[in-house]
Design a protein around this motif. Structure first.
Motif, PDB file in Angstrom:
ATOM      1  N   ASP A  13       0.997  -1.274  -0.008  1.00  0.00           N
ATOM      2  CA  ASP A  13      -0.073  -0.117  -0.220  1.00  0.00           C
ATOM      3  C   ASP A  13       0.737   1.198   0.252  1.00  0.00           C
ATOM      4  N   SER A  14       0.586   2.365  -0.864  1.00  0.00           N
ATOM      5  CA  SER A  14       1.497   3.119  -0.871  1.00  0.00           C
ATOM      6  C   SER A  14       1.279   4.305   0.468  1.00  0.00           C
ATOM      7  N   ARG A  15       0.383   3.940   1.166  1.00  0.00           N
ATOM      8  CA  ARG A  15       0.345   5.209   2.341  1.00  0.00           C
ATOM      9  C   ARG A  15       1.266   4.270   2.853  1.00  0.00           C
ATOM     10  N   LEU A  16       1.541   2.772   3.082  1.00  0.00           N
ATOM     11  CA  LEU A  16       2.500   2.447   4.538  1.00  0.00           C
ATOM     12  C   LEU A  16       3.944   3.139   3.995  1.00  0.00           C
ATOM     13  N   ILE A  17       4.391   2.972   2.322  1.00  0.00           N
ATOM     14  CA  ILE A  17       5.177   3.641   2.630  1.00  0.00           C
ATOM     15  C   ILE A  17       5.664   5.024   2.451  1.00  0.00           C
ATOM     16  N   ALA A  18       4.292   6.046   2.213  1.00  0.00           N
ATOM     17  CA  ALA A  18       4.702   7.520   2.567  1.00  0.00           C
ATOM     18  C   ALA A  18       4.444   7.281   4.338  1.00  0.00           C
ATOM     19  N   LEU A  19       4.536   6.577   5.273  1.00  0.00           N
ATOM     20  CA  LEU A  19       4.261   6.698   6.583  1.00  0.00           C
ATOM     21  C   LEU A  19       5.613   6.140   6.718  1.00  0.00           C
ATOM     22  N   ARG A  20       5.973   5.015   6.491  1.00  0.00           N
ATOM     23  CA  ARG A  20       7.419   5.351   6.634  1.00  0.00           C
ATOM     24  C   ARG A  20       8.721   5.896   6.086  1.00  0.00           C
ATOM     25  N   LEU A  21       8.809   6.835   4.960  1.00  0.00           N
ATOM     26  CA  LEU A  21       8.945   7.835   4.272  1.00  0.00           C
ATOM     27  C   LEU A  21       9.169   8.855   5.962  1.00  0.00           C
ATOM     28  N   GLY A  22       7.939   9.012   5.992  1.00  0.00           N
ATOM     29  CA  GLY A  22       7.638  10.280   7.515  1.00  0.00           C
ATOM     30  C   GLY A  22       6.899  11.454   6.145  1.00  0.00           C
ATOM     31  N   ILE A  23       6.018  11.215   5.206  1.00  0.00           N
ATOM     32  CA  ILE A  23       6.181  12.546   4.572  1.00  0.00           C
ATOM     33  C   ILE A  23       4.280  12.636   4.495  1.00  0.00           C
ATOM     34  N   GLN A  24       3.827  13.002   3.758  1.00  0.00           N
ATOM     35  CA  GLN A  24       2.706  12.975   3.864  1.00  0.00           C
ATOM     36  C   GLN A  24       2.011  12.233   2.794  1.00  0.00           C
ATOM     37  N   HIS A  25       0.993  11.720   1.832  1.00  0.00           N
ATOM     38  CA  HIS A  25       0.478  10.636   1.523  1.00  0.00           C
ATOM     39  C   HIS A  25       0.385  11.509   0.160  1.00  0.00           C
ATOM     40  N   GLU A  26       0.295  12.500  -0.199  1.00  0.00           N
ATOM     41  CA  GLU A  26       0.124  13.098  -1.289  1.00  0.00           C
ATOM     42  C   GLU A  26       0.752  13.965  -2.122  1.00  0.00           C
ATOM     43  N   VAL A  27       1.779  13.816  -0.861  1.00  0.00           N
ATOM     44  CA  VAL A  27       3.298  13.912  -1.154  1.00  0.00           C
ATOM     45  C   VAL A  27       3.937  13.116  -2.253  1.00  0.00           C
ATOM     46  N   PHE A  28       3.673  11.556  -1.608  1.00  0.00           N
ATOM     47  CA  PHE A  28       4.304  10.727  -2.165  1.00  0.00           C
ATOM     48  C   PHE A  28       3.576  10.238  -3.983  1.00  0.00           C
ATOM     49  N   MET A  29       2.272  10.433  -3.402  1.00  0.00           N
ATOM     50  CA  MET A  29       1.434   9.981  -4.479  1.00  0.00           C
ATOM     51  C   MET A  29       1.897  11.190  -5.779  1.00  0.00           C
ATOM     52  N   ARG A  30       1.624  12.460  -5.572  1.00  0.00           N
ATOM     53  CA  ARG A  30       2.283  13.414  -6.756  1.00  0.00           C
ATOM     54  C   ARG A  30       3.690  12.631  -7.355  1.00  0.00           C
ATOM     55  N   THR A  31       4.989  12.297  -6.352  1.00  0.00           N
ATOM     56  CA  THR A  31       6.220  11.888  -7.015  1.00  0.00           C
ATOM     57  C   THR A  31       5.536  10.622  -7.820  1.00  0.00           C
ATOM     58  N   LEU A  32       4.487   9.658  -7.181  1.00  0.00           N
ATOM     59  CA  LEU A  32       4.267   8.632  -7.732  1.00  0.00           C
ATOM     60  C   LEU A  32       3.499   8.797  -9.997  1.00  0.00           C
ATOM     61  N   LYS A  33       2.478  10.268  -9.566  1.00  0.00           N
ATOM     62  CA  LYS A  33       2.034  10.899 -11.084  1.00  0.00           C
ATOM     63  C   LYS A  33       3.030  10.964 -11.960  1.00  0.00           C
ATOM     64  N   LYS A  34       3.703  11.170 -11.286  1.00  0.00           N
ATOM     65  CA  LYS A  34       4.805  12.422 -12.309  1.00  0.00           C
ATOM     66  C   LYS A  34       5.748  11.128 -13.170  1.00  0.00           C
ATOM     67  N   TYR A  35       6.237   9.742 -12.298  1.00  0.00           N
ATOM     68  CA  TYR A  35       6.835   9.043 -12.289  1.00  0.00           C
ATOM     69  C   TYR A  35       6.078   7.821 -13.417  1.00  0.00           C
ATOM     70  N   GLN A  36       4.969   8.470 -12.338  1.00  0.00           N
ATOM     71  CA  GLN A  36       3.917   7.003 -13.339  1.00  0.00           C
ATOM     72  C   GLN A  36       3.921   6.311 -14.774  1.00  0.00           C
ATOM     73  N   PRO A  37       4.404   6.985 -15.750  1.00  0.00           N
ATOM     74  CA  PRO A  37       4.498   7.106 -16.909  1.00  0.00           C
ATOM     75  C   PRO A  37       5.179   5.755 -17.555  1.00  0.00           C
ATOM     76  N   LEU A  38       6.615   6.092 -16.710  1.00  0.00           N
ATOM     77  CA  LEU A  38       7.640   6.098 -16.902  1.00  0.00           C
ATOM     78  C   LEU A  38       7.827   4.088 -16.235  1.00  0.00           C
ATOM     79  N   ILE A  39       7.152   4.275 -15.382  1.00  0.00           N
ATOM     80  CA  ILE A  39       7.036   2.783 -14.088  1.00  0.00           C
ATOM     81  C   ILE A  39       6.437   1.682 -15.078  1.00  0.00           C
TER      82      ILE A  39
END
Length: 251
Positions: A13-39
């Motif tokens: 779950d992406s929420r668990l990764i964000a929690l472990r990184l100590g960042i807001q889930h919204e911030v993590f999702m913005r990064t994911l959206k940025k690199y989504q096509p590449l991934i």
């Protein structure tokens, strides 16, 4: 970090990764959206899910990431101590999940198969009992056993005797219960409530050698045919009952 199986694939779950990184889930999702096509180009389509509504807010959108997707996304983060720790925890969590799949799940699957076989066996046994009941009704016990190919089974017949069918040898005689019933019906002797009472009675008289056990997987006491006369005569002579002179048991 919890790894789950979703549609046959291990994901986090992406929420668990964000929690472990100590960042807001919204911030993590913005990064994911940025690199989504590449991934997605290299590691497949990312699965997005909607979480529960909290209060009057909107459903939170999150991603279920496979190991390659999550690992790739982590490489776009700076290697701070917290990021490194999160990467290690992610790899370790996926490895543990794989071990569970390789060991625990097959064991559970084997147990499920065993239970399924036990249920099917119970069904077959129940059907067999119904068939045996029909065969006994139509043809009698001995014929039913012969048709079913059953060996070493005691059959009670009207004589009253038992016949142990199978194991290349036929054993004839009477069960202790049959002896007790016959004593009641033919001789009026009601001193024994069960076959066990009769056995104890013969043991007290040191006549228990007249009793044998059927050579089966489930043992049963019985009186061999050659010992029947002596057992009946012993009981009749010992019971407090007046008998005509010269009375002999009619077997």
């Amino acid at each position: 970090m919890d790894i789950i199986s979703h549609q046959g694939e291990l994901v986090v779950d992406s929420r668990l990764i964000a929690l472990r990184l100590g960042i807001q889930h919204e911030v993590f999702m913005r990064t994911l959206k940025k690199y989504q096509p590449l991934i997605e180009q290299r590691f497949g389509i990312i699965r997005f899910e909607n979480g529960e509504i909290k209060g009057r807010g909107q459903r939170e959108k999150y991603a279920l990431l496979t190991e390659p997707q999550a690992t790739t996304l982590m490489t776009f983060s700076r290697n701070t101590a917290q990021v490194v720790e999160c990467k290690l925890a992610l790899v370790e969590a996926f490895e543990k999940a794989k071990q569970v799949i390789q060991t625990v799940i097959p064991q559970q699957s084997n147990r499920i198969k065993e239970l399924e076989l036990e249920v099917e066996l119970a069904r077959q046994l129940n059907r067999g009992r119904e068939l045996d009941s029909s065969l006994v009704t139509l043809h009698g016990s001995a014929v039913a056993l012969a048709l079913r190919g059953v060996g070493g089974v005691v059959v009670e017949v009207e004589k009253p005797t038992i016949e142990v069918i199978g194991e290349r040898v036929s054993f004839k005689g009477q069960t202790l219960t049959q002896v007790v019933d016959h004593l009641k019906k033919r001789h009026g002797i009601r001193n024994f409530k069960s076959g066990a009472d009769l056995k104890r009675f013969l043991e007290r008289l040191e006549k228990d050698g007249l009793i044998a056990q059927t050579p089966r997987s489930v043992l049963q006491d019985y009186v061999p045919a050659e010992n029947e006369q002596e057992v009946y005569q012993t009981v009749i002579n010992c019971v407090d009952r007046q008998l005509p002179m010269g009375y002999q048991f009619d077997s």
